[in-house]
Design a protein around this motif. Structure first.
Motif, PDB file in Angstrom:
ATOM      1  N   CYS A  19       0.859  -1.220   0.000  1.00 31.53           N
ATOM      2  CA  CYS A  19       0.000   0.000   0.000  1.00 31.53           C
ATOM      3  C   CYS A  19       0.872   1.239   0.000  1.00 31.53           C
ATOM      4  O   CYS A  19       1.771   1.373   0.825  1.00 31.53           O
ATOM      5  CB  CYS A  19      -0.911  -0.016   1.227  1.00 31.53           C
ATOM      6  N   PRO A  20       0.668   2.111  -0.964  1.00 30.47           N
ATOM      7  CA  PRO A  20       1.503   3.306  -1.027  1.00 30.47           C
ATOM      8  C   PRO A  20       1.240   4.233   0.149  1.00 30.47           C
ATOM      9  O   PRO A  20       0.226   4.137   0.827  1.00 30.47           O
ATOM     10  CB  PRO A  20       1.072   3.948  -2.348  1.00 30.47           C
ATOM     11  N   GLY A  21       2.135   5.119   0.250  1.00 32.46           N
ATOM     12  CA  GLY A  21       1.953   6.118   1.319  1.00 32.46           C
ATOM     13  C   GLY A  21       2.920   5.910   2.441  1.00 32.46           C
ATOM     14  O   GLY A  21       3.494   4.838   2.603  1.00 32.46           O
ATOM     15  N   PRO A  22       3.143   6.889   3.201  1.00 30.71           N
ATOM     16  CA  PRO A  22       4.077   6.796   4.334  1.00 30.71           C
ATOM     17  C   PRO A  22       3.519   5.906   5.411  1.00 30.71           C
ATOM     18  O   PRO A  22       2.303   5.755   5.553  1.00 30.71           O
ATOM     19  CB  PRO A  22       4.194   8.258   4.797  1.00 30.71           C
ATOM     20  N   GLU A  23       4.445   5.242   6.171  1.00 31.05           N
ATOM     21  CA  GLU A  23       4.018   4.405   7.276  1.00 31.05           C
ATOM     22  C   GLU A  23       3.481   5.260   8.407  1.00 31.05           C
ATOM     23  O   GLU A  23       4.003   6.340   8.684  1.00 31.05           O
ATOM     24  CB  GLU A  23       5.211   3.571   7.770  1.00 31.05           C
ATOM     25  N   TRP A  24       2.509   4.722   9.103  1.00 28.25           N
ATOM     26  CA  TRP A  24       1.882   5.459  10.225  1.00 28.25           C
ATOM     27  C   TRP A  24       2.610   5.146  11.513  1.00 28.25           C
ATOM     28  O   TRP A  24       3.079   4.023  11.717  1.00 28.25           O
ATOM     29  CB  TRP A  24       0.411   5.069  10.363  1.00 28.25           C
ATOM     30  N   PRO A  25       2.707   6.052  12.414  1.00 27.17           N
ATOM     31  CA  PRO A  25       3.335   5.738  13.723  1.00 27.17           C
ATOM     32  C   PRO A  25       2.594   4.640  14.453  1.00 27.17           C
ATOM     33  O   PRO A  25       3.198   3.806  15.129  1.00 27.17           O
ATOM     34  CB  PRO A  25       3.261   7.068  14.466  1.00 27.17           C
ATOM     35  N   GLU A  26       1.338   4.544  14.279  1.00 33.39           N
ATOM     36  CA  GLU A  26       0.569   3.497  14.946  1.00 33.39           C
ATOM     37  C   GLU A  26       0.936   2.108  14.395  1.00 33.39           C
ATOM     38  O   GLU A  26       0.947   1.098  15.114  1.00 33.39           O
ATOM     39  CB  GLU A  26      -0.928   3.756  14.793  1.00 33.39           C
ATOM     40  N   GLN A  27       1.230   2.090  13.065  1.00 34.53           N
ATOM     41  CA  GLN A  27       1.581   0.806  12.448  1.00 34.53           C
ATOM     42  C   GLN A  27       2.907   0.290  13.012  1.00 34.53           C
ATOM     43  O   GLN A  27       3.045  -0.889  13.334  1.00 34.53           O
ATOM     44  CB  GLN A  27       1.675   0.980  10.925  1.00 34.53           C
ATOM     45  N   GLU A  28       3.866   1.206  13.126  1.00 28.83           N
ATOM     46  CA  GLU A  28       5.168   0.815  13.663  1.00 28.83           C
ATOM     47  C   GLU A  28       5.020   0.308  15.097  1.00 28.83           C
ATOM     48  O   GLU A  28       5.613  -0.709  15.468  1.00 28.83           O
ATOM     49  CB  GLU A  28       6.119   2.010  13.605  1.00 28.83           C
ATOM     50  N   ARG A  29       4.224   0.964  15.875  1.00 25.76           N
ATOM     51  CA  ARG A  29       4.018   0.540  17.265  1.00 25.76           C
ATOM     52  C   ARG A  29       3.318  -0.809  17.319  1.00 25.76           C
ATOM     53  O   ARG A  29       3.622  -1.677  18.143  1.00 25.76           O
ATOM     54  CB  ARG A  29       3.210   1.597  18.015  1.00 25.76           C
TER      55      ARG A  29
END
Length: 744
Positions: A19-29
């Motif tokens: 999925c394009p787009g920048p990674e979300w901080p919530e995803q990393e957590r």
């Protein structure tokens, strides 16, 4: 739109990409949490060595689970991308539609500008059409408009002829024609109608004049009054379509009725001469009930019921009269007569059965709602004015009565007597009549005024009594000094005593009903003081005649002959013969004081030390002389009418016992007895009496004087009058004084 074009507009996504787009901080957590949970699970599973044999199974299971999750994620992302593609396509379609609408609106705007320019070219034509319509209306109304000036002139003629109904009908026709032309002409006011405003005002003024003379017209020309009232009522229901100020003729008619009524009775300023107020109020007493009767019988039938004519007449007359009286009270101060007349008229006549309290006035008059004709401040002002002026008049009248009485005191004739032979003068009756008459008159007005008059009467009577007393002092002083010898000095003094008695017996008539008699205390005190002063002047005249006779008493001649006291009794009897013309109880008081005066002179002579008895024989004769003199004085005053119980001559008998005592050793007892009978006897008096005996040694004297202090204190006797305290005694020698006595 074909599928090729549609496919071209859809965005292309490289295969295999996430999925394009920048990674979300919530995803990393979330990944960190997942990794931590996986490590915890793995460490728990593979903690024991026997669990490692099953590692391949766990790996294959997790691979399957991972593939399943990736497949589901790819499916969700693919559906999301398809929705975005469709949205982008729809936005492109909307943009093309907006562009087409913008072009269509531009074309319409250009068309509208062309129409506006065309409309401007039609404006002159529109104005020509409007003018054509106005000319068409004017051409139709021209005959009627041509007749307007003549109709206005005719209406004025009708107004001048007091044909008010016809004039109002003509005015309404003209106003209706004005309304018919106003709307078609677009609110254009024609010059021909400019006279309608003044014409309507002239008719309104004529209506007001007729309403203002309602009382007179109701008797002489009721049709004119009815016409004026009908015009006011009809016009009240008329609502003009033109933007004109309402005429409100009904209110003007009612106001004209009130103003005309007030103008008839209270129009001229009230400038009355002193004493003319009574006539003006009497005229109102007749005129106002007649006006109300006219209103009820003649004016009320000419007016609608809601006019409430009788109530309007009653309240208008009342308020007009109230305003007129307020102006009167704000002007120069009224005289006493006018103030009394106004108070009586306002409080009794106006509210009485002849005027507002008449039974002929029905409930429609609504008299109960009327304000008082005079306020409390007005009543207070009028009462104060009346009392102040009456007080000044009363003071002058009383002074005139006193001056007339004083003028008679130096006459050659004796005072006049009444049918009973007592000295009499009309002055007391005049004084009381003046005061009582003023009090009686005020009872016709109000209780408060009567109370004020009672207080004023008592005050003026007290002032009169003080003036009376001062006049007696001047009369006596002039007589004694010889400046104005009065031929009948004592008779006129006795006459004034009768005046005092007459005033004292009748002063209670000045006391208000229900008031305690303590209010008379100042006047009664002044009367008592006047009585004492008259008695003192009479007794001073008696002393002037008797004092020369007492210079030879006691003496050797007095011991051997009764001639000295005979002369005293003759002079006293001659002096007191006019006492019979004095009324009771004053005559008894006067006789008692005369008898005490003679006895005091007798005692004063005894105390002078002119005689010292040389032996028992002279003491016996002195004692007998005292007894004889006491009896002679008793008989003298009994003959003059004095009761024996109040006589002072018995003191001579007590002195006789003191002189007649043969044993000087018993003098202490005799002196103690004398002290019990006469508590005011002093050591000086006793010492003088002992000197008269001539046989008392120093020791016996001291013993006798000591009994005055050693003996029981005398009990005060009710009604006992002072004797010895009024008799001066010679100062005794030191040898005859007690160590503790007043002379020691």
């Amino acid at each position: 739109m074909d599928s090729a074009t549609k496919d071209e507009m859809q965005p292309s996504i490289p295969p295999g990409s996430s999925c394009p787009g920048p990674e979300w901080p919530e995803q990393e957590r979330a990944e960190q949490l997942a990794r931590g949970a996986a490590l915890k699970w793995a460490s728990g599973i593979f903690y024991r060595p026997e669990q490692l044999a099953r590692l391949s199974q766990y790996r294959s299971r997790e691979v399957q689970r991972t593939c399943s999750l990736e497949a589901r994620i790819k499916s969700v992302v693919q559906s999301y991308l398809e929705g975005v593609k469709i949205g982008v396509w729809q936005l492109a379609q909307a943009s093309e539609a907006l562009q087409a609408a913008r072009e269509a609106l531009g074309q319409a705007h250009g068309l509208l500008q062309g129409l506006a320019e065309a409309t401007q070219t039609l404006k002159p034509l529109r104005e020509q059409v409007a003018q054509h319509k106005q000319l068409q209306v004017l051409s139709q109304l021209l005959p009627r408009l041509w007749a307007v000036p003549a109709a206005v002139a005719h209406t004025r003629t009708l107004i001048d002829a007091q044909q008010l109904l016809e004039a109002y009908a003509c005015l309404r026709e003209l106003e209706q024609l004005q309304e018919e032309t106003w709307a078609p002409l677009g609110g254009l006011e024609l010059p021909v109608f400019e006279a309608l405003g003044p014409l309507a005002e002239a008719l309104g003024q004529a209506m007001e004049v007729a309403a203002g003379a309602a009382g007179q017209l109701a008797r002489e020309d009721p049709a004119l009054l009815v016409a004026a009232v009908r015009i006011a009522e009809v016009d009240a229901g008329y609502t003009p379509s033109l933007e004109l100020t309402p005429r409100d003729w009904r209110q003007r008619c009612l106001q004209a009725l009130q103003e005309g009524l007030e103008r008839t009775h209270f129009g001229t300023p009230l400038l009355l001469e002193p004493g003319a107020l009574k006539g003006w109020l009497e005229a109102l007493r007749v005129a106002l009930p007649a006006e109300l009767a006219t209103a009820e019988a003649l004016v009320a039938p000419c007016c609608p019921p809601h006019y409430k004519v009788v109530q309007l007449w009653t309240h208008t007359l009342h308020h007009g009269l109230r305003r007129c009286l307020q102006q009167l009270l704000e002007g120069p101060e009224l005289g006493a007569s006018d103030a009394f007349t106004l108070l009586h008229w306002a409080l009794h006549v106006y509210q009485g059965p002849e005027m507002m309290g008449s039974l002929e006035l029905g409930p429609e008059a609504d008299v109960s709602q009327l304000e008082p004709l005079l306020t409390l401040e007005n009543i207070e002002q009028l009462e104060a004015t009346f009392v102040a002026q009456i007080q000044a008049n009363v003071a002058q009248w009383l002074q005139n009565a006193l001056d007339g009485e004083v003028a008679e005191w130096n006459r050659e004739q004796e005072p006049g007597t009444d049918s009973s032979g007592f000295y009499h003068s009309p002055m007391p009756a005049i004084v009381l009549q003046i005061l009582e008459e003023n009090i009686r008159v005020t009872s016709l007005v109000s209780e408060s005024l009567q109370q004020r008059m009672h207080a004023m009467a008592l005050s003026e009577l007290g002032t009169f009594l003080r003036s009376f007393s001062d006049a007696l002092i001047r009369f006596s002083r002039d007589h004694v000094r010889g400046e104005a010898m009065a031929p009948h000095y004592v008779p006129y003094l006795l006459a004034t005593l009768n005046h005092q008695s007459a005033l004292s017996s009748s002063v209670s008539v000045l006391l208000p009903d229900g008031v305690a008699s303590g209010a008379l205390a100042p006047v009664e005190a002044a009367l008592d003081e006047l009585q004492r002063r008259i008695c003192r002047l009479v007794l001073e005249a008696l002393l002037a005649e008797l004092q020369p006779l007492f210079t030879a008493l006691p003496s050797r001649r007095w011991l051997s002959s009764p001639e000295l006291l005979d002369d005293v009794c003759k002079r006293t009897a001659r002096f007191c013969q006019d006492f019979r013309r004095v009324r009771n109880p004053a005559v008894q008081l006067l006789l008692a004081e005369a008898e005490r005066t003679v006895v005091l002179q007798y005692l004063r002579a005894l105390m002078q030390g002119r005689l010292v008895c040389r032996g028992a024989d002279e003491r016996t004769r002195a004692a007998e002389r005292l007894q004889h003199d006491a009896a002679q004085l008793r008989e003298l005053f009994l003959g003059l009418g004095l009761e024996e119980s109040v006589q002072c001559a018995p003191v001579l008998l007590a002195l006789r016992d003191l002189l007649n005592l043969r044993d000087p050793m018993l003098l202490g007892l005799e002196v103690a007895g004398l002290r019990q009978k006469f508590p005011d006897v002093s050591e000086d008096h006793v010492s003088a009496l002992l000197d008269l005996r001539g046989d008392v040694s120093r020791e016996q004297r001291l013993a006798a004087l000591s009994s005055l202090q050693a003996g029981p204190q005398p009990s005060p006797a009710a009604g006992r009058r002072a004797l010895f305290s009024l008799v001066p005694a010679p100062t005794p020698t030191l040898s005859s004084c007690l160590p503790s006595g007043p002379c020691a």
